[in-house]
Motif scaffolding. Structure first.
Motif, PDB file in Angstrom:
ATOM      1  N   TYR A 152       0.833  -1.205   0.000  1.00 43.62           N
ATOM      2  CA  TYR A 152       0.000   0.000   0.000  1.00 43.62           C
ATOM      3  C   TYR A 152       0.867   1.254   0.000  1.00 43.62           C
ATOM      4  O   TYR A 152       0.653   2.184  -0.762  1.00 43.62           O
ATOM      5  N   ILE A 153       1.899   1.269   0.847  1.00 46.41           N
ATOM      6  CA  ILE A 153       2.646   2.506   1.059  1.00 46.41           C
ATOM      7  C   ILE A 153       3.844   2.626   0.116  1.00 46.41           C
ATOM      8  O   ILE A 153       4.221   3.717  -0.285  1.00 46.41           O
ATOM      9  N   VAL A 154       4.430   1.477  -0.275  1.00 47.84           N
ATOM     10  CA  VAL A 154       5.709   1.534  -0.999  1.00 47.84           C
ATOM     11  C   VAL A 154       5.649   2.223  -2.366  1.00 47.84           C
ATOM     12  O   VAL A 154       6.482   3.094  -2.630  1.00 47.84           O
ATOM     13  N   PRO A 155       4.685   1.900  -3.256  1.00 47.02           N
ATOM     14  CA  PRO A 155       4.771   2.496  -4.591  1.00 47.02           C
ATOM     15  C   PRO A 155       4.767   4.022  -4.561  1.00 47.02           C
ATOM     16  O   PRO A 155       5.617   4.658  -5.201  1.00 47.02           O
ATOM     17  N   GLY A 156       3.865   4.613  -3.808  1.00 44.95           N
ATOM     18  CA  GLY A 156       3.810   6.066  -3.736  1.00 44.95           C
ATOM     19  C   GLY A 156       5.025   6.635  -3.046  1.00 44.95           C
ATOM     20  O   GLY A 156       5.667   7.569  -3.525  1.00 44.95           O
ATOM     21  N   LEU A 157       5.375   6.033  -1.929  1.00 41.63           N
ATOM     22  CA  LEU A 157       6.474   6.543  -1.121  1.00 41.63           C
ATOM     23  C   LEU A 157       7.791   6.526  -1.885  1.00 41.63           C
ATOM     24  O   LEU A 157       8.573   7.473  -1.833  1.00 41.63           O
ATOM     25  N   PHE A 158       8.042   5.446  -2.634  1.00 41.35           N
ATOM     26  CA  PHE A 158       9.328   5.332  -3.318  1.00 41.35           C
ATOM     27  C   PHE A 158       9.465   6.376  -4.418  1.00 41.35           C
ATOM     28  O   PHE A 158      10.545   6.927  -4.623  1.00 41.35           O
ATOM     29  N   LEU A 159       8.369   6.643  -5.136  1.00 43.73           N
ATOM     30  CA  LEU A 159       8.457   7.708  -6.138  1.00 43.73           C
ATOM     31  C   LEU A 159       8.743   9.034  -5.453  1.00 43.73           C
ATOM     32  O   LEU A 159       9.510   9.858  -5.949  1.00 43.73           O
ATOM     33  N   LEU A 160       8.131   9.238  -4.278  1.00 48.23           N
ATOM     34  CA  LEU A 160       8.357  10.487  -3.557  1.00 48.23           C
ATOM     35  C   LEU A 160       9.810  10.591  -3.098  1.00 48.23           C
ATOM     36  O   LEU A 160      10.417  11.665  -3.173  1.00 48.23           O
ATOM     37  N   ILE A 161      10.390   9.472  -2.654  1.00 44.07           N
ATOM     38  CA  ILE A 161      11.798   9.506  -2.224  1.00 44.07           C
ATOM     39  C   ILE A 161      12.691   9.886  -3.407  1.00 44.07           C
ATOM     40  O   ILE A 161      13.573  10.736  -3.292  1.00 44.07           O
TER      41      ILE A 161
END
Lengths: 383, 373
Positions: free
Chosen positions: A185-194
């Motif tokens: 749930y959190i990884v795809p969005g978060l990684f692009l943000l990183i």
């Protein structure tokens, strides 16, 4: 000096700078491990609750056993009163309670109906939902088995009983993240943000360090400087992105429904727009420690405005309009739709064009702003 | 007093430090509150594909529409509804099968399919439970007609349908308000980052000074204590502003007194100071200190255990969590705001900060080393 030499100088400047390396490589590798770390166990299980059993019958003991058998719940103690249960909860030793009222079994046998009460600590939503779900399942199950006994004892056949109890079936299934795991749930969005944030920081540090010293950046037109910088960071971040989106997505078992060419096609304007945004932003900074500070503060608001934590429809419009100039916002949305939810390419065409518009906008801005910086520096030289 | 004046002059020289101390925390507060100001997720779009078109499915749809969390959007073709799901235009999809009513009346156990978007986990889970609850309730009203037709007395119908009824209470946050749940920890995480940046900046001012104005010249202990008092007071002021806004202006429920929150915030700020001082004297470079501190403090929110419970985190995450001052603070915050704990309980919780005092040793060592160099 030709473009290739300029590009080589850009790479030298980047790799000679410890702060940039720390951000891009150190930060990039550390975050890919550190951010998903708390969610490694995916779903909250075995949440601690206490039981207040005022009935002490065979049925109440069966309910307690069933509740304890649920993967979501673990019964830590049996207490005598609700007051005691409250103490367990406020001491943070338990997160919920189950209350079985007096004469629970007797009332059911007499056909009077009875109520099971549950409470969960809603200071923590995931704990609360795990406890509530677990206990409701137990309650419904008890209810069903009692009804089954009642119907069977009235002389109904078992097949008919089944049909009477489940006259309609609700087949409710989660899609796109079928395990309901927290990491996917959190990884795809978060990684692009990183990727987005570290890229902005890195270009920011590089720029902020250069604007007040005479070096190669003064000897070229602003267009060729911007182009060289785009090429340099784009190639570094293509590698880092392949690690994040290629390897990490597989490692964290994130859905990857899109094919590679589509993902590459999406990443192209995202990285280009972000580098250009970074170069434009960098012209605002003169101290090397400022870009990290400013972008660190912006990370959390950007994450929440992307729409996968909190629905976009509920965010006030002015905040949404403002967020549209951040390349990460359309990119995360498009990536989720394309790669995690498996929509066809035409579904994200608007977001993709949005990214290209941002690229053109920030590119022009970057060329203009770098030109201003060069003019200022050359002016200072003449003086 | 002279040292305090020295700090204020340094702040006025740096517009960024001034911004961090004045309007940036307030902007952050307003922006993040604005984001979540809706509080409760309402009117979430749900696709309904009705292949039956009977009085019964229309009744069920009306019941769904009556649920405040749901906004029904009708689709004629399943393909269109699926596409809307994939584009996140709707968060759940509900299909009433062909001849649902007929199958129900002839006891053929029809199936109502619900698909909910679990990529958007919070919204998806909420919709899944709301949809099931609404449908189960409205189906119960249909079943009660059947019971009544069979001659069951009215009082008995409800009991026959569900002998055991459930009463669920969300303790401490009764309507599952997201503002009360998510906004305070996010703001604390943000304040922690701001405090860290302010402290690092105030230390790096010293690197730019001349030898006569150097902190060893003024007495490093006095300079550091001045900084500690002055900047901690500024951050506490912003913390108090946040509490005033949330618990007095927005009237979010709070069981304990606000001064207890301020007390635990003070300890959190001191712990942040200790971490910053250690890293600063170790790295002796402002850009790298900011990068390293940023790397440490940026993920603080995920480690707080508010969204994903801390008791389900792996051991390594638990260790990292204990290194964050904010995760110590948030437990005291919840105990004060929700459980209304008393001062003795608070004080015993505060002992968890004591580990940070160990950092004093490397700080003193590094300062001494710096003086000799």
């Amino acid at each position: 000096m030709n473009f290739w030499q300029l590009l080589k100088l850009e790479f030298t400047a980047i790799f000679a700078d410890k702060a940039i390396l720390l951000t891009v490589l150190g930060g990039g590798l550390l975050y890919s491990f550190l951010y998903p770390l708390p969610y490694a166990h995916q779903v909250p299980t075995e949440q601690l609750i206490v039981v207040v059993d005022h009935d002490n019958s065979s049925l109440s003991r069966a309910i307690i056993r069933h509740a304890d058998a649920s993967a979501k719940i673990k019964i830590i103690a049996k207490v005598n009163s609700i007051k005691q249960a409250k103490e367990w909860i406020t001491d943070a030793k338990a997160y919920g309670l189950l209350v079985i009222p007096q004469n629970f079994r007797r009332n059911l046998i007499l056909g009077k109906g009875a109520t099971l009460s549950y409470g969960g600590d809603a200071s923590y939503f995931l704990i609360y939902s795990a406890i509530a779900q677990g206990l409701i399942e137990v309650g419904l199950d008890t209810s069903k088995s009692l009804q089954r006994f009642a119907l069977l004892s009235k002389g109904n056949g078992s097949k008919k009983t089944d049909k009477a109890l489940n006259s309609i079936q609700l087949n409710s299934i989660p899609v796109f993240n079928s395990t309901l795991g927290y990491t996917p749930y959190i990884v795809p969005g978060l990684f692009l943000l990183i990727l987005h944030q570290t890229l902005l920081i890195a270009t920011g540090i590089l720029g902020a360090g250069q604007w007040h010293q005479k070096s190669y950046w003064l000897q070229h037109s602003s267009i060729s400087l911007v182009c060289a910088r785009i090429c340099a960071f784009f190639s570094i971040y293509s590698l880092l992105s392949s690690f994040y989106i290629g390897y990490c997505f597989y490692f964290y078992q994130v859905n990857t429904l899109a094919n590679m060419s589509e993902v590459l096609l999406l990443m192209l304007p995202f990285l280009l727009a972000t580098v250009c945004a970074g170069i434009s932003l960098s012209t605002l900074f003169l101290h090397r420690d400022l870009p990290t500070q400013a972008l660190l503060l912006s990370s959390m608001p950007i994450l929440f405005v992307c729409g996968f934590v909190w629905p976009l429809a509920l965010i006030p419009d002015p905040i949404i309009w403002l967020s549209q100039i951040v390349p990460a916002v359309p990119a995360i949305k498009a990536m989720l739709i394309l790669n995690q939810m498996g929509a066809p390419w035409e579904s994200i065409i608007n977001n993709w064009l949005h990214l290209w518009v941002l690229f053109v906008l920030f590119f022009t801005l970057a060329v203009f702003a770098v030109h201003q910086r060069q003019k200022k520096m050359r002016g200072a030289n003449v003086d | 007093m002279k040292l305090l004046k020295r700090e204020i002059v340094a702040i006025l020289d740096s517009p960024w430090q001034l911004a961090l101390l004045t309007y940036i925390p307030i902007m952050g507060l307003l922006l993040l509150w604005g984001l979540f100001s809706a509080g409760l997720p309402r009117a979430l779009p749900v696709a309904v594909v009705d292949f039956d078109q009977s009085t019964m499915t229309r009744l069920l749809t009306r019941h769904l529409q009556a649920n405040p969390s749901v906004k029904v959007i009708h689709y004629t073709h399943l393909q269109d509804a699926k596409k809307a799901m994939q584009q996140a235009d709707v968060y759940a999809l509900l299909v009433f099968p062909y001849q649902l009513k007929k199958k129900l009346f002839t006891a053929q156990q029809p199936v109502i399919d619900i698909r909910y978007n679990s990529q958007f986990l919070l919204v998806g889970k909420l919709l899944s439970s709301q949809l099931q609850l609404t449908l189960a309730n409205s189906l119960k009203s249909l079943a009660s007609i059947k019971e009544l037709a069979q001659g069951t007395p009215k009082q008995q119908v409800a009991i026959n349908l569900s002998p055991v009824s459930n009463q669920t209470t969300a303790l401490f946050n009764q309507n599952n308000n997201y503002v009360a749940f998510l906004v305070p920890p996010i703001l604390i995480a943000l304040l922690q980052i701001i405090a860290m940046l302010v402290f690092v900046n105030s230390l790096s001012f010293e690197l730019q000074r001349t030898k006569e104005d150097n902190w060893y010249h003024h007495g490093i202990r006095a300079v550091l204590l001045t900084k500690l008092f002055f900047y901690s007071a500024c951050m506490l002021l912003h913390g108090t502003l946040i509490y005033t806004f949330l618990y007095l202006h927005l009237n979010l429920p709070i069981a304990g007194p606000i001064w207890m929150l301020i007390l635990s915030l003070l300890l959190m700020i001191i712990a942040v100071w200790l971490i910053v001082l250690t890293l600063f004297f170790f790295l002796k470079d402002s850009t790298r200190t900011v990068s390293v501190c940023g790397a440490i403090f940026a993920p603080a929110f995920s480690f707080m255990g508010i969204t994903f419970p801390s008791n389900n985190m792996p051991d390594l995450a638990q260790i990292w969590r204990a290194l964050m001052p904010s995760s110590h603070y948030i437990e005291q915050h919840i105990a004060t705001v929700n459980y209304g704990q008393n001062i003795t309980q608070l004080l015993s919780q505060m002992t968890s900060y004591s580990g940070f005092l160990l950092l004093l040793l490397p700080i003193i060592y590094l300062i001494k080393k710096g003086r000799n160099a």
